[in-house]
Design a protein around this motif. Sequence first.
Motif, PDB file in Angstrom:
ATOM      1  N   PHE A 183       0.455  -9.666  -9.350  1.00  0.00           N
ATOM      2  CA  PHE A 183       1.504  -9.179  -8.455  1.00  0.00           C
ATOM      3  C   PHE A 183       1.251  -7.719  -8.077  1.00  0.00           C
ATOM      4  CE2 PHE A 183       4.246 -12.294 -11.026  1.00  0.00           C
ATOM      5  CZ  PHE A 183       3.906 -13.347 -10.193  1.00  0.00           C
ATOM      6  N   ILE A 184       0.859  -6.911  -9.056  1.00  0.00           N
ATOM      7  CA  ILE A 184       0.563  -5.499  -8.779  1.00  0.00           C
ATOM      8  C   ILE A 184      -0.615  -5.389  -7.813  1.00  0.00           C
ATOM      9  CG2 ILE A 184      -0.240  -3.335  -9.808  1.00  0.00           C
ATOM     10  CD1 ILE A 184       1.282  -4.169 -12.357  1.00  0.00           C
ATOM     11  N   GLY A 185      -1.652  -6.192  -8.038  1.00  0.00           N
ATOM     12  CA  GLY A 185      -2.809  -6.171  -7.148  1.00  0.00           C
ATOM     13  C   GLY A 185      -2.452  -6.599  -5.734  1.00  0.00           C
ATOM     14  N   SER A 186      -1.544  -7.556  -5.600  1.00  0.00           N
ATOM     15  CA  SER A 186      -1.107  -7.988  -4.274  1.00  0.00           C
ATOM     16  C   SER A 186      -0.398  -6.852  -3.540  1.00  0.00           C
ATOM     17  CB  SER A 186      -0.175  -9.199  -4.392  1.00  0.00           C
ATOM     18  OG  SER A 186      -0.831 -10.296  -5.004  1.00  0.00           O
ATOM     19  N   VAL A 187       0.468  -6.137  -4.253  1.00  0.00           N
ATOM     20  CA  VAL A 187       1.150  -4.983  -3.648  1.00  0.00           C
ATOM     21  C   VAL A 187       0.135  -3.915  -3.261  1.00  0.00           C
ATOM     22  CG1 VAL A 187       2.798  -3.110  -4.066  1.00  0.00           C
ATOM     23  CG2 VAL A 187       3.308  -5.430  -4.863  1.00  0.00           C
ATOM     24  N   LEU A 188      -0.863  -3.710  -4.123  1.00  0.00           N
ATOM     25  CA  LEU A 188      -1.906  -2.725  -3.834  1.00  0.00           C
ATOM     26  C   LEU A 188      -2.660  -3.090  -2.561  1.00  0.00           C
ATOM     27  CD1 LEU A 188      -3.586  -0.264  -4.681  1.00  0.00           C
ATOM     28  CD2 LEU A 188      -4.961  -1.782  -6.124  1.00  0.00           C
ATOM     29  N   LEU A 189      -2.984  -4.357  -2.385  1.00  0.00           N
ATOM     30  CA  LEU A 189      -3.685  -4.794  -1.181  1.00  0.00           C
ATOM     31  C   LEU A 189      -2.834  -4.568   0.061  1.00  0.00           C
ATOM     32  CD1 LEU A 189      -6.052  -6.179   0.239  1.00  0.00           C
ATOM     33  CD2 LEU A 189      -4.999  -8.383  -0.304  1.00  0.00           C
ATOM     34  N   LEU A 190      -1.540  -4.900  -0.002  1.00  0.00           N
ATOM     35  CA  LEU A 190      -0.664  -4.730   1.152  1.00  0.00           C
ATOM     36  C   LEU A 190      -0.489  -3.258   1.504  1.00  0.00           C
ATOM     37  CD1 LEU A 190       2.081  -7.413   0.380  1.00  0.00           C
ATOM     38  CD2 LEU A 190       0.121  -7.594   1.920  1.00  0.00           C
ATOM     39  N   LEU A 191      -0.333  -2.405   0.493  1.00  0.00           N
ATOM     40  CA  LEU A 191      -0.223  -0.969   0.749  1.00  0.00           C
ATOM     41  C   LEU A 191      -1.514  -0.423   1.357  1.00  0.00           C
ATOM     42  CD1 LEU A 191       1.671   0.414  -2.388  1.00  0.00           C
ATOM     43  CD2 LEU A 191       2.520   0.278  -0.037  1.00  0.00           C
ATOM     44  N   SER A 192      -2.642  -0.940   0.915  1.00  0.00           N
ATOM     45  CA  SER A 192      -3.936  -0.500   1.459  1.00  0.00           C
ATOM     46  C   SER A 192      -4.057  -0.875   2.926  1.00  0.00           C
ATOM     47  CB  SER A 192      -5.080  -1.117   0.658  1.00  0.00           C
ATOM     48  OG  SER A 192      -4.991  -0.768  -0.710  1.00  0.00           O
ATOM     49  N   LEU A 193      -3.594  -2.075   3.277  1.00  0.00           N
ATOM     50  CA  LEU A 193      -3.620  -2.489   4.681  1.00  0.00           C
ATOM     51  C   LEU A 193      -2.713  -1.599   5.525  1.00  0.00           C
ATOM     52  CD1 LEU A 193      -3.535  -6.378   4.257  1.00  0.00           C
ATOM     53  CD2 LEU A 193      -5.498  -4.968   4.858  1.00  0.00           C
ATOM     54  N   ALA A 194      -1.518  -1.281   5.005  1.00  0.00           N
ATOM     55  CA  ALA A 194      -0.614  -0.390   5.733  1.00  0.00           C
ATOM     56  C   ALA A 194      -1.226   0.994   5.893  1.00  0.00           C
ATOM     57  CB  ALA A 194       0.730  -0.300   5.009  1.00  0.00           C
ATOM     58  N   GLU A 195      -1.855   1.481   4.847  1.00  0.00           N
ATOM     59  CA  GLU A 195      -2.520   2.790   4.900  1.00  0.00           C
ATOM     60  C   GLU A 195      -3.623   2.781   5.941  1.00  0.00           C
ATOM     61  OE1 GLU A 195      -3.589   6.690   3.058  1.00  0.00           O
ATOM     62  OE2 GLU A 195      -1.888   5.581   3.842  1.00  0.00           O
ATOM     63  N   GLY A 196      -4.383   1.696   6.016  1.00  0.00           N
ATOM     64  CA  GLY A 196      -5.434   1.594   7.020  1.00  0.00           C
ATOM     65  C   GLY A 196      -4.872   1.593   8.430  1.00  0.00           C
TER      66      GLY A 196
END
Length: 467
Positions: free
Chosen positions: A179-192
């Motif tokens: 779950f933490i990794g999924s949030v990390l991926l979504l935040l990374s996409l938003a940051e990009g």
Amino acid sequence: MTRDTDTDDDPDATDRPATDGSGHHEGAPGGEPVQGRHIETRQKYPNNRLFTWLDDRLELNHDILGKAFPEDKYGSFLLGEIALFSFIFLALTGSFLGLMYEPVAREVTYEGNAAEWAGQQVPGAFASVLEITYDTPFGMFLRMTHHWAAYIFIAAIALHMFRVFFSGAYRNPHEPNWFIGSVLLLLSLAEGFFGYALPLDGFSKAATIIGFNMTGEVPVIGGFLQALAFGGAFPGQADQVIPHMFFLHVFLLPALLVAIIGLHMMVLMRQKHTEHAPSSRSDDRTPAADDDSFVVGSPLFPQQFLLSTVVLLLTAATISFLAAFFPVQRIAAIGLESPSHPSPDWFFMWVFGSLKMIPSEFIGGIVVPMVIIGAMIVWPLIDNTDEPKHFTVDPLDRPAQTALGVGAIMLTIVLSIDGMRGTVAQVLGTTTDALYPYLIAMTVVVPILYTLIVYALLKRRQRRIAG
């Protein structure tokens, strides 16, 4: 090699001697076996003066420094470290770029080395990126390093999650880190997204307009989300939107990423690592090799630390090579006009493809991506067990899960192809309208076909082994 135990799960673990992974017990000075998790580091490196000097001052036999990292003959466990090191390069280069970038939309006169823009009135944000790229020593290299580090960061996270999914490493008790990794991926996409919108060139304006319109399509809260993410209407209020997005990209989202990465590492250090199943280990003669209360591998210091240092240097070399020889987002060439076939970066191409496949911005741009992302996040709640699982599983032994994973990958690939429909049409010498029905058929047929083929092949393999 050491075995890392978790005495919370195994009350008898403290009665077992630590082992070096080859079946030999580590001995204390008197020849007595060392009990539990304590490791006599001096006995392992009796001739290393540096290690002894550090051990005297830092107590290197601490539990954390003795934490065992699983042996990894495939190198797939290092994908998480590659993502971490890429983030470090993002932070370093982003700090340099953030200090020089001007988040303003008002027109200014550019007077620099980019000849095609010298003396022209351009948005201030565009002019500042031109100055960073063409008028600042090493500016082009650092900007390209930032871009390639972002690409590798997101790619490493995605591949890391693929590895976890196909090997079943998300199962009990490892769901929290999924779950933490999924949030990390979504935040990374938003940051990009917020990052590539900042230059205010034709490409970034087109992408920001698409993102702004898609956000507004969310029922009830669309306007609120637009105000939260953009700070105003775009492009009409670009003078408000650009500083707002700059703050999100440079301060807020990086802070959240640091916190999520830290939480991910804390959970990782607190739990046992998943490791390859005993049947896949090479030359494992340790007692109780099937006992999942142990992790067979190398301690954090010094072995894993040295391996991580090598991975850090290789990541730096790869990013530097790509930045030097394969520049991306060359804004002097892109200019201020929107491209004839606008498209986002590769990590958003599948969302753009869904949007083009289904003309409704709400369904194609919001509903479909949310269904795919939501299924990814909740998957450990669907496929799990009551008993803790600390060993990975061969993907070939999981027909249903592996087939679904392959089908999901093929779906994102087909949607990404549709996102590049204009380019594909040019290459094939046809029109986008002519491609549309074929791409619709591929979107439906290809994922289902691959899912069924993989499932049938793996079930046949299971029957052949059983017979």
